[in-house]
Structures are given as structure tokens and as C-alpha cells.
Design an enzyme around this catalytic site. Structure first.
Site, mmCIF file in Angstrom:
data_model
loop_
_atom_site.group_PDB
_atom_site.id
_atom_site.type_symbol
_atom_site.label_atom_id
_atom_site.label_comp_id
_atom_site.label_asym_id
_atom_site.label_seq_id
_atom_site.Cartn_x
_atom_site.Cartn_y
_atom_site.Cartn_z
ATOM 1 N N HIS A 80 0.932 -1.228 -0.160
ATOM 2 C CA HIS A 80 -0.002 -0.034 0.039
ATOM 3 C C HIS A 80 0.923 1.219 -0.092
ATOM 4 O O HIS A 80 1.980 1.226 0.595
ATOM 5 C CB HIS A 80 -0.806 0.090 1.262
ATOM 6 C CG HIS A 80 -1.962 -1.145 1.357
ATOM 7 N ND1 HIS A 80 -2.971 -1.209 0.548
ATOM 8 C CD2 HIS A 80 -2.406 -1.981 2.200
ATOM 9 C CE1 HIS A 80 -3.780 -2.284 0.881
ATOM 10 N NE2 HIS A 80 -3.331 -2.839 1.807
ATOM 11 N N GLU A 122 2.765 -6.445 2.986
ATOM 12 C CA GLU A 122 1.830 -5.141 3.393
ATOM 13 C C GLU A 122 2.649 -4.056 3.828
ATOM 14 O O GLU A 122 2.274 -3.204 4.636
ATOM 15 C CB GLU A 122 0.720 -5.719 4.441
ATOM 16 C CG GLU A 122 -0.318 -4.799 4.550
ATOM 17 C CD GLU A 122 -1.443 -5.496 5.504
ATOM 18 O OE1 GLU A 122 -2.294 -4.603 5.800
ATOM 19 O OE2 GLU A 122 -0.954 -6.360 6.132
#
Length: 339
Positions: free
Chosen positions: A8, A285
């Protein structure tokens, strides 16, 4: 090649946060006239480079990964903020920013989009933004099963209201990562409970349904190691069998995949022992879900490559997790990697 399927943009330029703060305030005040101007949003290529090179790109190089499948900050999608028009504008801005990152670093990142979901809105309204992003070269989307931000008042993902969006995903040949956003329910912590609750919930919804008989080409990536599923594999397996469903591995088939965003070695060892190797995708992540180094190891909690390297699996299994499975799930990836 080592492909991280879950990254992200959590280090965005400051002006993006300024815009979102103003947009949220205006949405909460229901004063459309006070909405900030998208044209006034200033984010230079140099700002983007600095934000990436000192963070995601630096960690890619240090940890030995090659390509990150990259999407907007998940906790920032904020589908509960404002109405559909607010969500659409915010999603377009965030997705365009991901496209800029990819254009600056085409060898290191490839895009996945957020969708302009909104509480009570028909999921099919997100299809146009998905199509726009695929035309920009994106290879998947994040799909929020709970746009309410923690109150779980949307129909289950097996409900027919989701079907037109699934049809568009199949038409475009893209998978979705099941991913909620920031939690506004004070009973839950965003990353510590809400994310994992939603992951587990969606698996349970699908387990008792015939969703993948209706849509055999539909692909769900359930992140964060599949939530509670690997640890309670026996419970879910028993529930499935008690309800006349097949074994979990058969239910998952070519439709459900878990990632490796599990931040300790025993957790990864359990994941790789219990869940079929063909259904596990490498992911970290990074940056942001769990920050800092583990004092027991001295390495980053989200340095998940290290855990896969040390897992008691074959080299053939390791290759599947690091690369082959991602190529299978993200069908559009092959053309992008070749380019």
C-alpha cells in the site's frame, strides 16, 4: 522473481492528506460548496520519488524482493466518509496517484485500485472505475465487504447485489483482494481486529455458498494470512462437512487465495503446513501494518520474505509462493512483466 502481492502507498505526499482532511470535513458538514478543489492538489514527481525511494523501494532492495503489486492506503479508502460522489472523487485521486508511482518505477510497482464504494450504494456502481483503472494498466482491485467502516451492515459477498461487479471483474480478467478500510466502530482496532474479522467473515460466507459454482473464474485474495482460518482450519473444515460441502482445499480451488502477511515464523509455518501451497501468495503489506523491528529477531515484523525463506517447505513450494501463484492469480501480470 519475488512478487509481493500486497503493498500500500502509506507514505503519500503531504498535500494528499491536506486534501482528504478538507474533503472529509466538508462531507461531514454536508456542505458541497466547501469541498476542496482537486485542481489545487499539488504532488510533484520529486515528492513521490522521495516518498517511495526512502521507504518501499529501499525495503525492496534491502529485503530482496522484485515487484510490488501496489494499491492506495487501505485504511485511507474511507468508504464510510460522505456519499458516492465523495468516494468516487477520492478513489480517482488515489488511483491516479498509484498510476504515477507505477509510471516512475515501472520495474518495481504495478497497480491495484481502490473502488468508489459507499454504504448502501449498489456495488455495480464501482465497475466503471475498475474499468478505467484496468485501461491504465492496473491488474486487480481491493474490494471492501463492509463500506460502513466497522458496522457490517452490507449484504454478504454471496448476495446477488455483488454479482454485476463480479461479472465485470471476470470480463476484465482481474482478481480482487478482500480488504476493509479504516474502522470507525470504537469496539474494534483497525488493523488488529477489524481487518482479521472481515477476512474470516468473508471466508465463512463463501464456505457455505455456491458462489464459485456460479462464477468459476472469480478470484478472491483474502489477506493477512486468511484471518483466523488457518489456525481454526479444523473448525471451518468441520462446519463445511457438516453442511454437505466439500473439503476446504476443494472449496478454495482456483478461487480463494491467502497471502503471507503473517508477522512471525510460527504463523508462517502453520500457514504453509495447513493451507494448500497452490493457494498462498507472498505478501508483506509494507510499509505500515506493523512498524518496527521484532526485538526477538532484530528484523522488521513485516519482513515476511525471511519467514518464507526459513519455512520448512520445498524449493518448489517456495517458488510457487514467491512467484508462480501470483502469476496464476493476476492473469494480467504476465504481459506487464514481459513489457
Amino acid at each position: 522473481m519475488i512478487i509481493d502481492c500486497h503493498g500500500h502507498y502509506t507514505t503519500e505526499p503531504k498535500d494528499l492528506h491536506r486534501f482528504r482532511k478538507e474533503q472529509t470535513a466538508a462531507a461531514n458538514a454536508k456542505d458541497k460548496a466547501a469541498m476542496p478543489s482537486r485542481a489545487a492538489l499539488k504532488m510533484s514527481d520529486d515528492e513521490i520519488r522521495e516518498s517511495i525511494e526512502q521507504n518501499q523501494l529501499k525495503l525492496q532492495r534491502e529485503r530482496g524482493t522484485d515487484l510490488t503489486i501496489f494499491s492506495p492506503r487501505a485504511s485511507g479508502m474511507g468508504h464510510h466518509v460522505g456519499d458516492e460522489s465523495v468516494s468516487l472523487e477520492w478513489s480517482q485521486i488515489c488511483n491516479d496517484l498509484i498510476a504515477r508511482v507505477v509510471s516512475l518505477y515501472p520495474k518495481n510497482f504495478i497497480g491495484v485500485c481502490q473502488l468508489p464504494q459507499s454504504p448502501g450504494a449498489d456495488p455495480k456502481h464501482s465497475a466503471a472505475e475498475l474499468e478505467r483503472c484496468v485501461k491504465m494498466g492496473f491488474i486487480g482491485c481491493n474490494l471492501n465487504p463492509d463500506p460502513s467502516g466497522g458496522y457490517f451492515n452490507s449484504p454478504p459477498m454471496t448476495d446477488k447485489s455483488w454479482f454485476p461487479l463480479y461479472e465485470k471483474m471476470i470480463e476484465l480478467d482481474v482478481p480482487c483482494m478482500i480488504h476493509v478500510s479504516g474502522c470507525c466502530n470504537p469496539a474494534m482496532h483497525t488493523t488488529g481486529s477489524y481487518y482479521l474479522n472481515a477476512d474470516t467473515m468473508v471466508f465463512m460466507q463463501v464456505l457455505l455458498s455456491d458462489l464459485f459454482k456460479t462464477f468459476p473464474k472469480l478470484k478472491f485474495i483474502i489477506p493477512h494470512g486468511g484471518g483466523a482460518v488457518p489456525f481454526h482450519w479444523g473448525r471451518f473444515r468441520g462446519i463445511a462437512l457438516n453442511n454437505g460441502k466439500p473439503e476446504l482445499a476443494e472449496i478454495m480451488g482456483d478461487n480463494i487465495f491467502f497471502d503471507t502477511c503473517v508477522y512471525h515464523q510460527p504463523g508462517i509455518d502453520l500457514l504453509t503446513k495447513v493451507v494448500p501451497i497452490d493457494n498462498i501468495l507472498f505478501a508483506s503489506e509494507m510499509v505500515g501494518a506493523v512498524k518496527g523491528n521484532d526485538p526477538k529477531t532484530g528484523f522488521g515484523f513485516d519482513d515476511t520474505k525471511r519467514y518464507i525463506d526459513q519455512a520448512p517447505i520445498s524449493e518448489a513450494a517456495r517458488k510457487k509462493i514467491f512467484e508462480s501463484n501470483a502469476r496464476k492469480v493476476f492473469s494480467r501480470l504476465a504481459a506487464k512483466v514481459s513489457a
